[in-house]
Motif scaffolding. Sequence first.
Motif, short mmCIF file in Angstrom:
data_model
loop_
_atom_site.label_atom_id
_atom_site.label_comp_id
_atom_site.label_asym_id
_atom_site.label_seq_id
_atom_site.Cartn_x
_atom_site.Cartn_y
_atom_site.Cartn_z
N UNK A 29 0.86 -1.19 0.00
CA UNK A 29 0.00 0.00 0.00
C UNK A 29 0.89 1.24 0.00
N UNK A 30 1.25 1.67 -1.19
CA UNK A 30 2.18 2.78 -1.34
C UNK A 30 1.45 4.10 -1.09
N UNK A 31 2.10 4.97 -0.33
CA UNK A 31 1.58 6.32 -0.11
C UNK A 31 2.70 7.30 -0.42
N UNK A 32 2.74 7.73 -1.67
CA UNK A 32 3.73 8.72 -2.06
C UNK A 32 3.40 10.06 -1.40
N UNK A 33 4.38 10.93 -1.24
CA UNK A 33 4.11 12.25 -0.65
C UNK A 33 2.99 12.99 -1.38
N UNK A 34 2.14 13.67 -0.60
CA UNK A 34 1.05 14.43 -1.17
C UNK A 34 -0.08 13.59 -1.72
N UNK A 35 -0.09 12.29 -1.41
CA UNK A 35 -1.13 11.43 -1.95
C UNK A 35 -1.02 11.21 -3.44
N UNK A 36 0.20 11.29 -3.98
CA UNK A 36 0.40 11.17 -5.42
C UNK A 36 0.04 9.78 -5.93
N UNK A 37 -0.56 9.76 -7.10
CA UNK A 37 -0.83 8.48 -7.78
C UNK A 37 0.45 7.88 -8.38
N UNK A 38 1.36 8.78 -8.76
CA UNK A 38 2.52 8.34 -9.53
C UNK A 38 3.75 9.14 -9.12
N UNK A 242 7.34 11.26 -27.82
CA UNK A 242 6.34 11.93 -26.99
C UNK A 242 5.12 11.04 -26.75
N UNK A 243 4.59 10.45 -27.82
CA UNK A 243 3.34 9.70 -27.69
C UNK A 243 3.50 8.47 -26.80
N UNK A 244 4.64 7.79 -26.90
CA UNK A 244 4.87 6.61 -26.07
C UNK A 244 5.01 7.00 -24.60
N UNK A 245 5.76 8.08 -24.33
CA UNK A 245 5.90 8.53 -22.95
C UNK A 245 4.54 8.93 -22.37
N UNK A 246 3.75 9.67 -23.14
CA UNK A 246 2.44 10.11 -22.66
C UNK A 246 1.53 8.92 -22.40
N UNK A 247 1.51 7.95 -23.31
CA UNK A 247 0.66 6.77 -23.12
C UNK A 247 1.06 5.99 -21.88
N UNK A 248 2.36 5.86 -21.66
CA UNK A 248 2.81 5.13 -20.47
C UNK A 248 2.45 5.89 -19.20
N UNK A 249 2.65 7.20 -19.22
CA UNK A 249 2.26 8.01 -18.07
C UNK A 249 0.77 7.86 -17.79
N UNK A 250 -0.05 7.98 -18.82
CA UNK A 250 -1.51 7.91 -18.63
C UNK A 250 -1.93 6.56 -18.06
N UNK A 251 -1.32 5.47 -18.56
CA UNK A 251 -1.68 4.14 -18.07
C UNK A 251 -1.30 3.98 -16.60
N UNK A 252 -0.09 4.39 -16.23
CA UNK A 252 0.34 4.26 -14.85
C UNK A 252 -0.44 5.20 -13.93
N UNK A 253 -0.76 6.38 -14.41
CA UNK A 253 -1.53 7.34 -13.62
C UNK A 253 -2.93 6.79 -13.34
N UNK A 254 -3.52 6.14 -14.35
CA UNK A 254 -4.83 5.52 -14.16
C UNK A 254 -4.76 4.39 -13.14
N UNK A 255 -3.76 3.52 -13.27
CA UNK A 255 -3.60 2.45 -12.29
C UNK A 255 -3.32 3.00 -10.90
N UNK A 256 -2.63 4.13 -10.85
CA UNK A 256 -2.23 4.71 -9.58
C UNK A 256 -3.38 5.18 -8.73
N UNK A 257 -4.58 5.31 -9.29
CA UNK A 257 -5.74 5.69 -8.49
C UNK A 257 -6.02 4.63 -7.43
N UNK A 258 -5.78 3.37 -7.77
CA UNK A 258 -6.00 2.28 -6.82
C UNK A 258 -4.70 1.80 -6.19
N UNK A 259 -3.61 1.80 -6.95
CA UNK A 259 -2.32 1.29 -6.46
C UNK A 259 -1.21 2.14 -7.05
N UNK A 260 -0.73 3.14 -6.30
CA UNK A 260 0.28 4.06 -6.83
C UNK A 260 1.51 3.35 -7.38
#
Length: 319
Positions: A29-38, A242-260
């Motif tokens: 159960x990861x809790x990054x500073x500030x409640x960050x998702x990622x 750019x597009x690959x970095x953005x897609x990876x960020x978006x996917x991890x950010x979405x997952x990070x809502x439940x598991x950072x």
Amino acid sequence: MSRQGQYRTEAAVAGYGRDLVGYAGHPPAVRWPGGARLAVNFVLNYEEGAERCILHGDATSETRLADLAAGPPRAGARDLLMESAYEYGARVGFWRLMRLFGERQVPLTVYAAGMALDRNPAVAESIVAQGCDVVDHGWRWFDYHDIEESIEREHMRLSIRTIERLTGERPHGFYIGTPSPNTRRLVVEEGGYLYDSDAYNDDLPYWTYDHGRPHLIIPHTLDANDTRLARGLGWGQADDFYRCLKDEFDALYHEGAAAPKMMTVAVHCRLAGKPARAAAFARFIDYVLAQDRVWLCRRIEIAEHWRRHHPPVPRGAQQ
């Protein structure tokens, strides 16, 4: 997963030498500073001047990770075009990328090869002035797989001493990229490293117990990494980057809502430091900066957070 469960994972793979289980779908159960998702860590690799070159006493020229068609190494001779491709990174690319990060006040980690830093003290001065943390990227930028253990140990000593002399602080992290079978043991035995990143096997840090004491791994990336521009793996244009970095960020950010999660983004002076690529990379950084609940951090901060909030499980804790 509980600390006890993490230990069971370690114990289950004893004797095999590989861990195919990891967190088994149940990360801590990861809790990054500030409640960050990622947690996002930007890494700049500084290797120029430490690559293979007969001027460095090597038998052959360099062939890896530059915008030149990869041919066989030149034996006993200089490859002037390859040398110039690396020189661009030190002369131009480094400064372009440092301005990009500095203007946006984005925290940065530098993976520095000791010999490369020693050949360009102005780079070390800029790294210190910008508040970067420096990871030991080995004394040389070459494959250590067949290097004698005594030489590898001496190269660690040289790199630590050089980085400390030029930046005022010894490196607390290690990443060689092409390790030998002895590398991790030598890192643990050296005693001053808080972690190493010679792994690509998780989206979160984890502990190993293979060399006498718990040792932290903060996995690196070959995916969100500009080496794909030079490895023939589907990135032809700056916008692909750019597009690959953005897609990876978006996917991890979405997952990070439940598991950072953690995202490492790695670039090289002679690759992403080219004008069009740097412009595309800047668009990605600006995209990240526009999101909330993101922890932009240096790698040392991830290590310190993990050691404090997810410490290793002592041996014998399993019931």
